[in-house]
Design an enzyme around this catalytic site. Structure first.
Site, mmCIF file in Angstrom:
data_model
loop_
_atom_site.group_PDB
_atom_site.id
_atom_site.type_symbol
_atom_site.label_atom_id
_atom_site.label_comp_id
_atom_site.label_asym_id
_atom_site.label_seq_id
_atom_site.Cartn_x
_atom_site.Cartn_y
_atom_site.Cartn_z
ATOM 1 N N TYR A 1 1.252 -48.218 19.365
ATOM 2 C CA TYR A 1 2.237 -47.288 18.814
ATOM 3 C C TYR A 1 3.531 -47.954 18.352
ATOM 4 O O TYR A 1 4.265 -47.376 17.545
ATOM 5 C CB TYR A 1 2.536 -46.191 19.834
ATOM 6 C CG TYR A 1 1.390 -45.213 19.967
ATOM 7 C CD1 TYR A 1 1.210 -44.185 19.042
ATOM 8 C CD2 TYR A 1 0.460 -45.317 21.001
ATOM 9 C CE1 TYR A 1 0.154 -43.294 19.143
ATOM 10 C CE2 TYR A 1 -0.597 -44.437 21.119
ATOM 11 C CZ TYR A 1 -0.748 -43.425 20.180
ATOM 12 O OH TYR A 1 -1.801 -42.554 20.276
ATOM 13 N N THR B 1 -17.598 -32.654 10.293
ATOM 14 C CA THR B 1 -17.193 -32.808 8.892
ATOM 15 C C THR B 1 -16.135 -33.904 8.837
ATOM 16 O O THR B 1 -15.228 -33.934 9.665
ATOM 17 C CB THR B 1 -16.594 -31.511 8.325
ATOM 18 O OG1 THR B 1 -15.338 -31.241 8.956
ATOM 19 C CG2 THR B 1 -17.524 -30.337 8.570
ATOM 20 N N ALA C 1 -10.434 -27.272 -2.125
ATOM 21 C CA ALA C 1 -11.334 -28.178 -2.849
ATOM 22 C C ALA C 1 -12.760 -27.623 -2.866
ATOM 23 O O ALA C 1 -13.443 -27.655 -3.895
ATOM 24 C CB ALA C 1 -11.309 -29.566 -2.211
ATOM 25 N N ARG C 2 -13.209 -27.110 -1.726
ATOM 26 C CA ARG C 2 -14.540 -26.499 -1.649
ATOM 27 C C ARG C 2 -14.634 -25.306 -2.599
ATOM 28 O O ARG C 2 -15.635 -25.113 -3.296
ATOM 29 C CB ARG C 2 -14.819 -26.038 -0.215
ATOM 30 C CG ARG C 2 -15.064 -27.165 0.780
ATOM 31 C CD ARG C 2 -15.020 -26.657 2.212
ATOM 32 N NE ARG C 2 -15.451 -27.680 3.166
ATOM 33 C CZ ARG C 2 -15.150 -27.677 4.460
ATOM 34 N NH1 ARG C 2 -14.413 -26.702 4.963
ATOM 35 N NH2 ARG C 2 -15.574 -28.644 5.253
ATOM 36 N N ASP D 1 -10.384 -26.564 2.036
ATOM 37 C CA ASP D 1 -10.932 -25.252 1.690
ATOM 38 C C ASP D 1 -10.753 -24.981 0.195
ATOM 39 O O ASP D 1 -11.655 -24.470 -0.471
ATOM 40 C CB ASP D 1 -10.227 -24.153 2.489
ATOM 41 C CG ASP D 1 -10.189 -24.453 3.964
ATOM 42 O OD1 ASP D 1 -11.160 -24.117 4.655
ATOM 43 O OD2 ASP D 1 -9.193 -25.046 4.413
ATOM 44 N N THR E 1 -6.107 -32.968 12.749
ATOM 45 C CA THR E 1 -6.858 -32.442 13.882
ATOM 46 C C THR E 1 -6.764 -30.924 13.946
ATOM 47 O O THR E 1 -5.714 -30.335 13.688
ATOM 48 C CB THR E 1 -6.325 -33.047 15.194
ATOM 49 O OG1 THR E 1 -6.299 -34.464 15.077
ATOM 50 C CG2 THR E 1 -7.188 -32.661 16.377
ATOM 51 N N ARG F 1 -12.149 -23.356 15.339
ATOM 52 C CA ARG F 1 -11.068 -24.333 15.360
ATOM 53 C C ARG F 1 -9.998 -23.938 16.372
ATOM 54 O O ARG F 1 -9.384 -24.783 17.018
ATOM 55 C CB ARG F 1 -10.459 -24.454 13.959
ATOM 56 C CG ARG F 1 -11.438 -24.974 12.910
ATOM 57 C CD ARG F 1 -10.802 -24.965 11.522
ATOM 58 N NE ARG F 1 -11.721 -25.441 10.489
ATOM 59 C CZ ARG F 1 -12.482 -24.639 9.759
ATOM 60 N NH1 ARG F 1 -12.461 -23.338 9.964
ATOM 61 N NH2 ARG F 1 -13.263 -25.136 8.825
ATOM 62 N N HIS G 1 -6.309 -22.508 8.198
ATOM 63 C CA HIS G 1 -7.516 -23.300 7.970
ATOM 64 C C HIS G 1 -8.514 -22.849 9.032
ATOM 65 O O HIS G 1 -8.626 -23.433 10.103
ATOM 66 C CB HIS G 1 -7.216 -24.794 8.103
ATOM 67 C CG HIS G 1 -8.449 -25.658 8.024
ATOM 68 N ND1 HIS G 1 -9.340 -25.593 6.979
ATOM 69 C CD2 HIS G 1 -8.934 -26.603 8.877
ATOM 70 C CE1 HIS G 1 -10.318 -26.460 7.183
ATOM 71 N NE2 HIS G 1 -10.099 -27.075 8.333
ATOM 72 N N GLN H 1 -14.559 -30.211 17.118
ATOM 73 C CA GLN H 1 -15.147 -28.872 17.105
ATOM 74 C C GLN H 1 -16.650 -28.982 17.331
ATOM 75 O O GLN H 1 -17.352 -29.714 16.638
ATOM 76 C CB GLN H 1 -14.858 -28.197 15.770
ATOM 77 C CG GLN H 1 -15.260 -26.743 15.678
ATOM 78 C CD GLN H 1 -14.878 -26.140 14.333
ATOM 79 O OE1 GLN H 1 -14.215 -26.784 13.515
ATOM 80 N NE2 GLN H 1 -15.303 -24.928 14.091
ATOM 81 N N ALA I 1 -9.915 -33.602 20.478
ATOM 82 C CA ALA I 1 -11.258 -33.096 20.736
ATOM 83 C C ALA I 1 -11.860 -32.539 19.457
ATOM 84 O O ALA I 1 -11.171 -31.923 18.645
ATOM 85 C CB ALA I 1 -11.210 -32.004 21.805
#
Length: 321
Positions: free
Chosen positions: A68, A235, A153-154, A151, A122, A91, A178, A85, A83
């Site tokens: 760091y 993803t 872009a999709r 989202d 994250t 989410r 999101h 999903q 962590a």
């Protein structure tokens, strides 16, 4: 904030997203110095070694694993740790466990003397971006969540595929969380300069059929992560490319419009929440927010999405003290 000559990016988290993001940076020649930090130091070292071996095929860059303390003179710190999903998990299910992880990470980054821009990847990204803003004490414009950049872009990809046009000529946005409460701003969706209704006519698509098809497209966008996780476990390529696009906009001082998660202070009749909206991104972070004139039904969806996020922010409020 002044961009340094080294265009230095620190990636916190060498998992699927962090590694794919670093790979995107190298392939696109976006950064000149890339530092990878992970609790699994061997993984961070291995990624740095692997990327360095591709240098003969890429633009010159200094790539290494670190700690760091390396954040002190970084232009951008990207947090992709936390962590993941799991199948069947939303989410927002991740909020408590990842808030604890983020408090530790952000405190360590700030202890280095960092004064650049945070990018948060994250999940739940909107809530964790808000938490990063609180933990860091930085101006909100310098804490940016990836928001609905993927989202959107999709959405553009699927609309382009449906209408048979280059996705880069589709101008449409997913707003809000999101996550499950996101929604398409149909009122501001265009192909070229034509509304989707007008463009459907040029393709001789029945209006009733078009409405049904477009709703199906949005549902596929909203649920895309679940479909991908079912098939491959996670993803990462799409969001890594979105983060690289954001980084490029910052380092090149582009003033580009991207749908990111940022703090609202009255825009869209909402305040004190990080949420996905179109914003102009430059070397200072969020230059300004674009406030669409949404019709009542879309504004209602936006406010419902903000309410969901505020409820989840309250869950982790105890960590802000």
């Amino acid at each position: 904030m002044i961009i340094t000559k080294t265009r230095k990016v620190v990636v916190v988290g060498a998992g699927f997203v962090g590694s794919s993001y670093a790979f995107s940076l190298v392939n696109q020649g976006i950064a000149e110095e890339i530092v990878i930090i992970d609790v699994n130091t061997s993984k961070a070292e291995g990624d740095a070694m692997d990327l360095n071996h591709g240098m003969p095929f890429a633009s010159p860059a200094k790539i290494y694993s670190g700690n760091y303390s390396e954040c002190h003179n970084a232009d951008v710190v990207v947090i992709a740790a936390g962590a993941n999903q799991k199948p069947g998990e939303t989410r927002l299910d991740l909020v408590e466990k990842n808030a604890k992880i983020f408090k530790e990470i952000v405190n360590k980054v700030m202890a280095s003397g960092f004064n650049g821009i945070f990018l948060i990847a994250t999940n739940p990204v909107d809530v964790l971006s808000y938490a990063t803003w609180k933990f860091s004490g930085l101006p909100a414009k310098r804490v940016i969540g990836s928001g609905t950049i993927l989202d959107t872009a999709r959405f553009r990809y699927m609309l382009g595929n449906y209408y048979g046009v280059d996705t880069r000529n589709v101008h449409a946005y997913i707003l809000g969380e999101h996550g499950d409460s996101e929604f398409p701003a149909w009122s501001h969706a265009y192909i070229g300069s034509q509304s989707l209704a007008d463009f459907s006519k040029t393709r001789n698509i029945d209006p009733v059929q078009a409405e049904k098809d477009l709703q199906g497209i949005f549902e596929n966008v909203r649920d895309a992560a679940y479909h991908i996780i079912e098939r491959k476990g996670a993803t990462y390529y799409g969001i890594a490319m979105g983060l690289a696009r954001l980084t490029k906009a910052i380092l090149n001082n582009e003033s580009s419009i991207l749908t990111i998660s940022t703090l609202l202070r009255g825009e869209y009749e909402t305040e004190d929440v990080y949420i996905g909206v179109p914003a102009i991104i430059d070397k200072h972070g969020v230059q300004s927010i674009l406030e669409f004139n949404l019709p009542p039904d879309e504004l209602e969806k936006f406010n419902k999405s903000a309410k969901v996020l505020k409820e989840n922010i309250r869950i982790i409020q105890k960590h802000f003290s």
